[in-house]
Design a protein around this motif. Structure first.
Motif, PDB file in Angstrom:
ATOM      1  N   VAL A  39       0.850  -1.205   0.000  1.00 11.93           N
ATOM      2  CA  VAL A  39       0.000   0.000   0.000  1.00 11.93           C
ATOM      3  C   VAL A  39       0.877   1.244   0.000  1.00 11.93           C
ATOM      4  CG1 VAL A  39      -1.705   1.271   1.344  1.00 11.93           C
ATOM      5  CG2 VAL A  39      -1.820  -1.189   1.233  1.00 11.93           C
ATOM      6  N   PRO A  58      -1.911   5.926  -5.070  1.00 18.08           N
ATOM      7  CA  PRO A  58      -2.815   6.942  -5.625  1.00 18.08           C
ATOM      8  C   PRO A  58      -2.222   7.798  -6.748  1.00 18.08           C
ATOM      9  CG  PRO A  58      -2.110   7.559  -3.393  1.00 18.08           C
ATOM     10  CD  PRO A  58      -1.502   6.234  -3.692  1.00 18.08           C
ATOM     11  N   TRP A 100      -1.597   9.477   4.633  1.00 17.77           N
ATOM     12  CA  TRP A 100      -3.003   9.127   4.424  1.00 17.77           C
ATOM     13  C   TRP A 100      -3.915  10.201   4.994  1.00 17.77           C
ATOM     14  CZ3 TRP A 100      -2.890   3.315   6.405  1.00 17.77           C
ATOM     15  CH2 TRP A 100      -1.984   2.595   5.611  1.00 17.77           C
TER      16      TRP A 100
END
Ligand SMILES: C[S@@+](CC[C@H](N)C(=O)[O-])C[C@H]1O[C@@H](n2cnc3c(N)ncnc32)[C@H](O)[C@@H]1O
Length: 245
Positions: A39, A58, A100
């Protein structure tokens, strides 16, 4: 405070080369045959070769710069993982969770999709003898605001959590924030700074960097931080947090 990784991606290729010693510390927690979710995968640093890895990231530009040999990548965020419950043996997140938008939600998602271990490289809020905040004090303020404490992180993870110190070698190949603790001149290299997200969050750094440059030239830096010069590695607060679900 959010960082636009699309603008940092180009300098990452040259300056954020995974360090083999940090890689080995991570690998010790991965078992043969594990399926792995990486991640905040960026350009694929620390993704173990020879494993069934799925990367999630992302930033379009970070994804675009991943080598074709790296794992398949899904564009997405930790807070909304597009995977079914218990999809992976292991989840990995290297220096990502402080970026995040919602750490609690991201960790809850990691726990949902992972059957076994969650492995996170993070920072514990204490730079130790790392000296750059002496020149740029805003660094410590920003980082302390971004990173959860190890206690808070362990509580959010639940389960059996182990915490391992990752000392940074003096010749670390991965140019993250503290990597150049024994190579101060690297902080004067604009491209090296561009590969560290911190510098995109700081206000003006000019004054601090001029002071550093002057101190290096005058020999003050070497005098003041002499105790570091004989060390091969330094605990700058990086921790490998491993949760066994
Ligand atoms: C410091 S980089 C680390 C990249 C890679 N893990 C490495 O070690 O080189 C942080 C990464 O986290 C990603 N990121 C930022 N926000 C995120 C989020 N909400 N979910 C997942 N990843 C995120 C960034 O796009 C960036 O690629």
């Amino acid at each position: 405070m959010s960082v636009n990784y699309d603008t940092l991606a180009a300098d990452y290729v040259s300056y954020r080369v995974p360090d083999p010693r940090i890689e080995a510390a991570i690998r010790r927690h991965i078992s043969p045959g594990d399926s792995i979710l990486n991640v905040g995968a960026g350009q694929g640093a620390y993704e173990p070769d020879g494993f069934n890895v799925v990367a999630l990231e992302p930033s379009r530009e970070m994804i675009a710069r991943r080598s074709s040999k790296k794992a398949p990548t899904i564009q997405g965020m930790a807070e909304r993982l597009p995977f079914k419950d218990d999809s992976f043996d292991t989840a990995l997140g290297v220096l990502t969770l402080h970026h995040w938008q919602d750490i609690q939600q991201g960790l809850s998602e990691l726990k949902r999709v992972t059957r076994g271990k969650i492995i996170l490289l993070t920072w514990n809020g204490d730079y130790g003898e790392f000296w750059l905040p002496d020149y740029l004090p805003e660094i410590a303020v920003i980082d302390v605001g971004l990173f959860p404490s190890i206690g808070a992180l362990s509580e959010l993870l639940g389960g059996a959590v182990s915490v391992e110190t990752i000392a940074i070698p003096h010749d670390c190949t991965d140019g993250f924030m503290c990597a150049y603790w024994r190579r101060p001149e690297m902080y004067l290299d604009a491209s090296a700074r561009q590969a560290m997200s911190m510098f995109s969050m700081l206000g003006s750094v000019e004054e601090g960097l001029i002071q550093l440059s002057d101190d290096l030239e005058a020999g003050y830096w070497h005098k003041k931080y002499q105790s570091l010069l004989g060390k091969d590695q330094l605990d700058c607060g990086y921790r490998l947090v491993v949760c066994n679900k």
